[in-house]
Write an enzyme that holds these catalytic residues in place. Sequence first.
Site, PDB file in Angstrom:
ATOM      1  CD  GLU A   3      22.074 -62.103 -11.764  1.00 17.17           C
ATOM      2  OE1 GLU A   3      23.317 -62.207 -11.829  1.00 17.17           O
ATOM      3  OE2 GLU A   3      21.475 -61.879 -10.697  1.00 17.17           O
ATOM      4  CB  CYS A  58      24.554 -62.174  -4.937  1.00 19.87           C
ATOM      5  SG  CYS A  58      24.141 -60.947  -3.690  1.00 19.87           S
ATOM      6  CG  HIS A  96      23.600 -59.532  -8.830  1.00 16.67           C
ATOM      7  ND1 HIS A  96      22.838 -60.648  -8.576  1.00 16.67           N
ATOM      8  CD2 HIS A  96      23.702 -58.879  -7.659  1.00 16.67           C
ATOM      9  CE1 HIS A  96      22.490 -60.672  -7.298  1.00 16.67           C
ATOM     10  NE2 HIS A  96      22.998 -59.612  -6.702  1.00 16.67           N
TER      11      HIS A  96
END
Lengths: 1012, 264
Positions: free
Chosen positions: B230, B96, B228
């Site tokens: 994660e 990002c 993302h």
Amino acid sequence: MLWEVDIYPAKGHPDLIAEQAATDAADLGLAENLSISAARGYLIQGDLARGQVDRIAAELLADGIVERTVIARVGAAALAEPPNAEKHLVHVLPKPGVMDPVAESALEAIADFGLRADAVRTLKKYWIGDLDAQRLAALCSKILANDAIEQVIIGPLGFDKLRFGSHYDFHLVTVPIRGMDDEALGRLSIDGQLYLSLVEMRTIQAHFRTLGRDPTDVELETIAQTWSEHCSHKTLAGRIDYEDENGQRRFENMLKETIFRATRQIRKAAGNEDWCVSVFSDNAGVVRFDDQYNVVFKVETHNHPSALEPYGGANTGIGGVIRDPMGTGMGAKPICNTDVFCFAPPETPADELPPGVLHPRRVMRGVVAGVRDYGNRMGIPTINGAVYFDPRYLGNPLVYCGNAGLIPADKSFKYPQPGDLIVAIGGRTGRDGIHGATFSSAELTSESETLSGGAVQIGNAITEKMVLDVLIAARDRGLYSAVTDCGAGGFSSAVGEMGENIGAEVNLETVPLKYDGLSYTEIWISEAQERMVLAAPEDKWEELKALCDSEDVEATVIGRFVPTGRLVLKYRGHEVGDLAMEFLHDGRPKIVRQAVYRPQPPVRQALPEEHDWDYTDQLKDILGSLNVASKHWIIRQYDHEVQGGSAIKPLVGVENDGPSDASVIRPRLDSRRGLVFACGMNPCYGDLDTYWMAASAIDEAVRNCVAVGADPRRIAILDNFCWGATDRPETLGSLVRAALACHDVAVALGTPFISGKDSLYNEFRPVGGAESISIPPSLLISAMGQVDDAGRCVTMDLKAPGNLLYQVGVTREEMGGSHFALTQGLSGGQVPKVDATMAKATFIALYRAIGAGLVRACHDLSEGGLAVAAAEMAFAGGCGARLSLAQVPHAIEPDEDSRQELARLAGSLPGEEIHPLATYPAATVALLFAESNTRFLCEVAEEDAGAFEAAMFGVPCARVGEVTGAGKLEILGLAQSIADADSGQGCEIGQPIVIEAELGELKQAWQSPLDW
Amino acid sequence: MASPNVLILRAPGTQCDQETAFAFEKAGGTAHILHINRLLESPSRFGQFQILCVPGGFSYGDDVAAGRILANQIQHHLAGHLAEFTAAEKLILGICNGFQVLLKSGILLPPEAERGPAATLTWNDSGRFEDRWVKLSVDSRASVLLAGIESMYLPIAHAEGKFVPRDEATCRQLAAAGQLPLRYRPLADGDDLPLDGPVPFPDNPNGSVANTAGACDPTGRILGLMPHPERHIDRTHHPRWTRGEGGPVGDGLKVFENAIAYFA
């Protein structure tokens, strides 16, 4: 030298700034198809050569792939050449003294090039086609700029130097209060923006007469801040004589005797199981989370600033409430935001706006953007909220911002010590936000905009994020003994409160300033954002300072806590203030306020007397009403997943777009334990009875948590009262009545209040001094629940055809203030009540059923009742549903006529079973749309039906339908006689279809109104 | 071999450092979150790490443009050390805001002297920040970080994620070289559609050219992506886990596992 760099979209790339302005202009009826181009720009002051500016523009300011630049010295002809032969040039710049974070960042980034600029300011530049002068002026003031913070320059810029601040010459100002008569005291209170009552002014006068001197301006300001409604809650925490249908009652401290008392009772009853840690004392309430951590929660309002400057008001509203958990105990780490807004309907005609009022569409866009930009930049997920619409919020929108934080259990309390240094960290102090605390006690008028422009602030989230990063590190290294936030009242409140039991001495000239020219008083009361105050032991200062320096956070010693019991203010060696802490905090006169509540006589609602077989249109009306309609336009602009703990999102279902009852996060990534956030509010009920409004709000907040699986014995709640002018006894009475309900229902449910806040005087007086418009009573209940394992939660979307649907809870003929009434234009009716004993039993039974894995989907019944809940569950899950009203648990009494007709019918159809409500048309409406509390619609797999029914033993619960494979919602009404169409005589019993609609139509009705 | 050391670079406004560190640790790495100022003081610290990750957030508030200021800092002060880092065949991941930083600093796609940067990330077509889940097709051959991954379902949360190459030729070149290995795909079927065929909003959430969600350098050891990973490592991250969708762990975990496995 003053350079200007204008940055336009490159050819073939969209001009997003201009497009938005054109859309807004069309929305407000100012111009259709406005011809407009826009540039963002920078003014750069400094001894820089053209080549250097070119390099800064190319490598820093502009993006060569999607943008093009025009660079010249201010005044050059090149800057005045319209891109598309437009007629008018409009510049919009932040007013001097208003925060310009982008300019600050640019200034530092230029230094990174090894170049030096003296100052930078951003601007926006608009080129506008043919538009008459009047419309151009309206465009500037209503869309392009906000006069509270921005200036408009039409045509070329007429200056060649950026100015910031000016020189300040010290002179001590004293206010000759001792010799004033009542009239002069009153004038001083208003003209000086102290907003104190005459009795309070007289008390101050008497105090200084005893001292034999007049106060300085800064002393007077300090007292006004400390005694302000915003900081002291003097109305609600004061003496009140209350009268209602049950008689008279005297409160010495209304909040203490209602809301705080409920929490005390709950904690006492819990004994060793008490899970509250710190309530109503710190900046946020604190409860236990797990063995190692506690969790804190606070909700604040920022209404008046948001009315004047929606973006800045909401921006600093969320920024301010984030500092509450940061300033609780020894500092909590913020883990999520919540936000609830109240606006006038966005379709309000622009020409009906009173002067000084911003259009609700603009307010809404600005507020949402303000929360978005601050919350997202802080890296805190915004996970729960709601929006309510009512024309009475036109001049006075409401902006509730909440924040929760996680704190190690052993850091939940703070103990400032005598001798500790007073340390300010974070943002610098400027002239922003002067008089915010006292201003919030004043009614808004058409002139507020000019009077209180200074009360509006613009935030810089990154400064606050940097403060947060060092604060948590400093906390864990034990570098301070206390922390608090610098909010309303600035240093005056922060230092005054932290040193309340010690005493403090502050050297105001040591405070770092954004620019020159601030007086000692302005320094003391400025509400500039992103500042925290620490009490640091002297031997830790060096390490604290080094830590802050290492991350470019400014930390400054501004004074010391000294055991004198006095608040002493100095400026360049002069003593400018010396107040006894005791007078400051306990000297406020105890005023008795009058409060009265007169229950309204029940008004019968004009519900249908004849059977209308089809309610599909009414269902769509409610789904498309603004309060119920999808808020995806807002929700998606917020990052609701940052920090990596998102477990139940605000939008759920097969297409990720159904309305979740609550959101769930796992604040510790290494644990399954979850926190559940939801809210409850219904201003519509307040028009009928604020007692049941408050009771309903609590029930709604709690049942939203329970609906996803929260443990009802571990739900903490917050109160936020936003009311009109409480100097009217009826207005205060309606609030006291709500507080009484808060007590009763909280105790009955075992749901403690842990913190709260009030905002009074939410009224707007249009120019000419006509009647002021008060907001409806607006009590927001925010709930924070807990679950042992977030992986056992459920969502509201239907899961699979063949599953069964159960209604839990009883439907009553409670249609007063309902969305059916609202959308069909009906008044009166019975407001929904709460049977708190049954509610508690219901919540616990449902919690156990969900915990045992017996529930596939669960949705609470609220606005729009059963029909809306069923529709939402169906379209969120992409599954059809078929329900029958005949089985719905109810306590509806048919009227006399219906009873007689039922008897006739029974006589003519011997042996047939006829539903007792079959002849009562209002029953069908109520079963579909009533908003009775403590109800849920649950989806249960067939094989779990027995276990589910057993788990719900003792609680009203009945199977009302099933999930189907057909893509539609179908609801069957009560059994009714139907004339045989062919023969024209005789009767048969059947269940008419009262709602039948494709899921797509229902979803469309729900999604389209706010799909901006 | 000992667990690889991961440098999670933090700057003012970085947000996703902790959850990204958690994801690397879960994958078997040892994560170190370090402030940019510490690296500027002693850039030689780069040497102790095998993986550099620039996580998500709003570095320096995204003031001026997303990722631009941190990118400039890196360019001005750390370029040489980063060149050593990449020459040592270590891994760099930008998520990002980290993708924006890698791209705007020229680390990911080095600019050409005459023609400037190869691509940029700019404002979403919608003109606003959006948080939503997207389906990605993955060219697993392009990057070691994507080995064995065919597709992923991940959330995006950004305002400036529209990938725009300098021109069509550059875009074709990058695609042909396998440097655009992550593409937004229609959520409902459409697997047979060409990769750069039109994918309308919201499946392509920002209007990215060629539906590009992520890019890598020619070696595949430097990868940047807007979604993302994660935020999808746990079963309960999936937006429809209550419907039984998603696996026992999230799609994104494999990216971190790949990074760690590369050093095994």
